[in-house]
Enzyme design. Sequence first.
Site, mmCIF file in Angstrom:
data_model
loop_
_atom_site.group_PDB
_atom_site.id
_atom_site.type_symbol
_atom_site.label_atom_id
_atom_site.label_comp_id
_atom_site.label_asym_id
_atom_site.label_seq_id
_atom_site.Cartn_x
_atom_site.Cartn_y
_atom_site.Cartn_z
ATOM 1 N N PHE A 1 0.818 -1.204 0.000
ATOM 2 C CA PHE A 1 0.000 0.000 0.000
ATOM 3 C C PHE A 1 0.860 1.266 0.000
ATOM 4 C CE2 PHE A 1 -2.349 3.396 2.084
ATOM 5 C CZ PHE A 1 -3.652 3.273 1.624
ATOM 6 N N ASP A 2 1.902 1.307 0.834
ATOM 7 C CA ASP A 2 2.770 2.501 0.935
ATOM 8 C C ASP A 2 3.459 2.813 -0.384
ATOM 9 O OD1 ASP A 2 3.686 3.168 4.181
ATOM 10 O OD2 ASP A 2 2.400 1.474 3.732
ATOM 11 N N THR A 3 4.046 1.781 -0.978
ATOM 12 C CA THR A 3 4.747 1.991 -2.244
ATOM 13 C C THR A 3 3.783 2.451 -3.324
ATOM 14 O OG1 THR A 3 6.372 0.272 -1.690
ATOM 15 C CG2 THR A 3 6.138 0.870 -4.011
#
Length: 242
Positions: free
Chosen positions: A191-193
């Site tokens: 999700f972060d990437t």
Amino acid sequence: MSTRDPSSIRVDAVIPVYNEQRVLERNITTLHAFLRAHLPYDWRIVIADNASTDRTLEIACALQRYLERVAVLHLDQKGRGRALRAAWLGSSADVVSYMDVDLSTDLAAYPPLIRAIAEEGFDVATGRRLGPGATVVGRKLQREIASRGYNLLIKLAFHTRFTDAQCGFKALSRHAADALVPLIRNNEWFFDTELLILAEKRGYRIKQIPVHWVDDPDSRVKLISTAIEDLRGLWRLKRAGY
């Protein structure tokens, strides 16, 4: 630059948790005391429980009762991305953010992270553990090599400028969250990437905040399975034309 009174700007600090009964009370109390002393905004802590099977939810609800500005969100499925999606899109705060419950990132970086969005006009702010001004303590060589290799791969494949895709320390403006989060397909660690790649490719302003980071020996991140998930996510974004 924002001309609003800082005390009128609402900030949500989301803490995704899964089976964290050992550290939850201590670390939320630490975070609460820090925010009271150092954050000039109208803040709230949101504990987002990801289907914990221990006493995490019970402890979170107790914290909500005896600490002001603490809320609890319970999800029936695991996944850090899933927790952030629910908490951020369900919020009406001007700035939404998150950090890991282990507080591996020194809290001194949190006010600058929020200020970048609330007052400096950035759309996304993210901690970085690499480069000038950043320090990492106690990280195993295997994880350090994997992290640096992963971030280099992102730069080569997507020509991005950010240097640390996976640091669990991020903030978004209300507009950026509403526009970007629905586009993110991953509900777990990637999700972060995906958030940062989408933000940069769509022209959102990103500020990187150097952080002091201490490795958590009890980290729930499983290196091999997470690496496979990340590579699949990068391939999916590349095939989509990013």
